[in-house]
Design a protein around this motif. Structure first.
Motif, short mmCIF file in Angstrom:
data_model
loop_
_atom_site.label_atom_id
_atom_site.label_comp_id
_atom_site.label_asym_id
_atom_site.label_seq_id
_atom_site.Cartn_x
_atom_site.Cartn_y
_atom_site.Cartn_z
N ALA A 18 -15.54 43.03 46.48
CA ALA A 18 -14.61 43.17 45.21
C ALA A 18 -13.46 44.41 45.38
O ALA A 18 -14.06 45.28 45.90
CB ALA A 18 -15.53 43.38 44.12
N SER A 19 -12.48 44.09 44.84
CA SER A 19 -11.24 45.14 44.68
C SER A 19 -10.36 44.39 43.77
O SER A 19 -10.60 43.46 43.03
CB SER A 19 -10.72 45.06 46.04
OG SER A 19 -9.90 43.75 46.47
N PHE A 20 -9.31 45.19 43.64
CA PHE A 20 -8.01 44.56 42.77
C PHE A 20 -7.50 43.42 43.19
O PHE A 20 -6.58 42.77 42.53
CB PHE A 20 -6.78 45.61 42.61
CG PHE A 20 -6.16 45.68 41.55
CD1 PHE A 20 -6.56 45.32 40.18
CD2 PHE A 20 -4.90 45.51 41.62
CE1 PHE A 20 -5.84 45.03 39.17
CE2 PHE A 20 -3.80 45.49 40.59
CZ PHE A 20 -4.38 45.06 39.17
N VAL A 21 -7.73 42.78 44.26
CA VAL A 21 -7.10 41.53 44.84
C VAL A 21 -8.39 40.46 44.86
O VAL A 21 -8.29 39.34 45.60
CB VAL A 21 -6.66 41.55 46.45
CG1 VAL A 21 -5.24 42.28 46.24
CG2 VAL A 21 -7.62 42.25 47.28
N GLY A 22 -9.31 41.07 44.06
CA GLY A 22 -10.53 39.99 43.69
C GLY A 22 -11.74 40.78 43.13
O GLY A 22 -12.33 41.22 44.14
N ARG A 23 -11.84 40.31 41.95
CA ARG A 23 -12.90 41.34 41.45
C ARG A 23 -14.34 40.47 41.22
O ARG A 23 -15.13 41.24 41.05
CB ARG A 23 -12.38 41.78 40.03
CG ARG A 23 -10.99 42.75 39.97
CD ARG A 23 -11.04 43.48 38.51
NE ARG A 23 -12.00 44.52 38.20
CZ ARG A 23 -12.42 44.43 36.90
NH1 ARG A 23 -11.88 43.60 36.07
NH2 ARG A 23 -13.36 45.22 36.64
N VAL A 24 -14.29 39.03 41.11
CA VAL A 24 -15.27 38.22 41.04
C VAL A 24 -15.44 37.30 42.22
O VAL A 24 -14.38 36.94 42.54
CB VAL A 24 -15.56 37.86 39.58
CG1 VAL A 24 -15.35 38.88 38.70
CG2 VAL A 24 -14.36 36.95 39.23
N PRO A 25 -16.54 36.58 42.40
CA PRO A 25 -16.54 35.42 43.47
C PRO A 25 -15.58 34.50 42.83
O PRO A 25 -15.84 33.76 41.91
CB PRO A 25 -17.98 35.16 43.35
CG PRO A 25 -18.93 36.47 42.90
CD PRO A 25 -18.02 37.00 41.73
N MET A 26 -14.77 34.23 43.82
CA MET A 26 -13.60 33.17 43.47
C MET A 26 -13.03 32.63 44.73
O MET A 26 -12.76 33.60 45.76
CB MET A 26 -12.66 33.69 42.42
CG MET A 26 -11.46 32.65 42.10
SD MET A 26 -10.30 33.50 40.83
CE MET A 26 -11.43 33.59 39.26
N PRO A 27 -12.49 31.31 44.69
CA PRO A 27 -12.10 30.87 46.15
C PRO A 27 -10.58 31.56 46.29
O PRO A 27 -10.01 31.82 45.09
CB PRO A 27 -12.10 29.45 46.16
CG PRO A 27 -12.23 29.09 44.43
CD PRO A 27 -13.15 30.12 44.20
N MET A 28 -9.81 31.50 47.29
CA MET A 28 -8.65 31.91 47.45
C MET A 28 -7.66 31.10 46.44
O MET A 28 -7.07 31.57 45.77
CB MET A 28 -8.09 31.84 48.79
CG MET A 28 -6.74 32.21 48.92
SD MET A 28 -6.64 34.09 48.75
CE MET A 28 -6.85 34.90 50.42
N ARG A 29 -7.58 29.62 46.52
CA ARG A 29 -6.84 28.78 45.65
C ARG A 29 -7.94 28.36 44.76
O ARG A 29 -8.66 27.29 45.20
CB ARG A 29 -6.19 27.87 46.35
CG ARG A 29 -5.32 26.93 45.71
CD ARG A 29 -4.68 25.71 46.84
NE ARG A 29 -3.83 24.78 46.07
CZ ARG A 29 -3.25 23.95 46.63
NH1 ARG A 29 -3.10 23.90 47.95
NH2 ARG A 29 -2.62 22.92 45.94
N HIS A 30 -7.97 28.68 43.30
CA HIS A 30 -8.92 28.61 42.47
C HIS A 30 -8.75 27.26 41.62
O HIS A 30 -9.67 26.80 40.91
CB HIS A 30 -9.14 29.78 41.62
CG HIS A 30 -7.96 30.33 40.91
ND1 HIS A 30 -7.37 29.65 40.02
CD2 HIS A 30 -7.43 31.52 41.30
CE1 HIS A 30 -6.27 30.61 39.79
NE2 HIS A 30 -6.07 31.67 40.39
N GLY A 31 -7.52 26.91 41.38
CA GLY A 31 -7.28 25.72 40.69
C GLY A 31 -7.08 25.80 38.83
O GLY A 31 -7.18 24.85 38.45
#
Length: 391
Positions: free
Chosen positions: A162-175
């Motif tokens: 987790a970081s500022f380019v993704g804080r929670v589990p989520m795919p790259m292209r999330h819809g």
């Protein structure tokens, strides 16, 4: 069929009860516009006169002046209204209690691009947290996901990265649209913000940007065209390498390369992998800033031909693998710091773990490409089922 209207226009025509008479702050940038190209601050100032008390800008600033990554934006004063313009990409990325003092509501109107690493999503999450802690409401004025809501790409983020380019589990292209993402984050993370949203009118979940009949206004300086947004879920991985992602040119992310790359050799190597929805041609360019400034670079120019079949994440992983295999002595992973992460490798926080990097270091094959780009769509769809707003 109902004419398309973003949340800003719906809100201006009929403000929700929670905004009537409320002092509010507004998170926006220069792409937060209506059909007449007026920015959200102008529109809401006219609809709710005298109530706008503060402005907040995300990465790149309120006017998208800071073009490169990791260039912070200063706090300033709005010269016309004499209200503060707080930067949420500076000494803080989360609104402080002092910034929210005297506000009843925090309104968020940002154009997202449907990709996990785009930081506006995480600015939103920090706004939800700050508002919940302060005890004020949040209203999200929804805008389209330019990539539509039906196609998902990239594996789900490992929470250890987790970081500022993704804080929670989520795919790259999330819809998700931004309001749907706000619902998901507020619920999944247990933030508990008093969250409201103004949905769009005439929006279909499976629609792409051109179907809305609106001009493309770059939501950030390096996504100057819709075509760049289409390939961004994959091409953003280049920020985790020492390859140029085209910053310092007029079409970032649509082109890429490095001084040592032979474009034709790279195209030949890519023939081992099959791709749909994309035409790629050999290209040369010279960046005016960032990686390889004023150096002639060989590389590729990406032309999306069918958004329905394009899978940019899969293509870019294959391309990086081919470059690493053809030029092993020159190819390198970028080292930290990157987006406020000082320990983990940028490619790992971008891709959501170590699997992609390890597969490329081991020599990417068609089998390993499928493994590192796979996603369980049904798992993600189940997790966001209750957050969907649109059919």
């Amino acid at each position: 069929m109902t004419e398309f209207r973003p949340g800003l226009e719906v809100c201006a025509a009929n403000p929700p009860e929670i905004l009537r008479g409320a002092r509010f702050g507004l998170v926006m940038n220069q792409a937060s516009i209506d059909s007449g190209f007026r920015t959200a601050d102008e529109v809401l100032d006219e609809s709710l006169p005298g109530q706008l008390a503060a402005l907040f800008g995300p990465q790149h600033g309120l006017w998208s002046e800071q073009q490169d990554n990791m260039i912070e934006t200063p706090h300033v004063l709005d010269p016309r209204r004499k209200i503060p313009v707080h930067s949420l990409y500076a000494d803080v990325r989360k609104p402080t209690p002092e910034m929210l003092e005297g506000l009843d509501v925090l309104v968020v109107d940002l154009q997202d691009v449907g990709t996990r690493v785009y930081t506006y999503l995480w600015t939103l999450s920090l706004c939800l947290e700050a508002a919940a802690e302060k005890g004020i409401a949040v209203v999200v004025l929804d805008r389209p996901n330019p990539l539509g809501g039906d196609i998902i790409e990239g594996p789900i983020l490992n929470p250890e990265f987790a970081s500022f380019v993704g804080r929670v589990p989520m795919p790259m292209r999330h819809g998700l649209t931004l309001a749907e993402a706000a619902r998901h984050l507020n619920r999944e993370c247990g933030i508990g913000a008093d969250l409201h949203w103004v949905p769009m009118e005439g929006y279909r979940r499976d629609s792409f940007w051109p179907e809305h009949g609106r001009s493309w206004i770059p939501p950030s300086p390096n996504l100057s065209r819709f075509e760049g947004a289409l390939v961004y879920p994959g091409q953003v991985l280049l920020e985790g390498t020492m390859l140029s992602e085209g910053r310092g040119t007029t079409t970032p992310f649509e082109l890429c390369g490095a001084p040592y790359i032979d474009p034709m050799a790279l195209l030949n190597e890519l023939e081992e992998f099959e791709f749909d929805g994309l035409c790629v041609r050999p290209y040369r360019f010279e960046p005016t800033f960032q990686k390889f400034v004023q150096q002639s670079c060989g590389g590729l120019f990406l032309h999306p031909t069918n958004p329905l079949t394009l899978r940019s994440y899969r293509f870019t992983v294959a391309m990086i693998g081919c470059i690493a295999r053809l030029w092993p002595k020159q190819f390198a992973w970028r080292q930290p710091p990157y987006e406020y992460e000082t320990v983990k490798l940028p490619i790992d926080i971008l891709s959501g773990g170590t699997v992609l990097r390890e597969a490329i270091d081991a020599g990417l094959t068609p089998d390993s490409l499928e493994r590192v780009t796979a996603i369980d769509n049904s798992q993600w769809e189940r997790s966001i089922r209750d957050d969907r707003i649109y059919e």
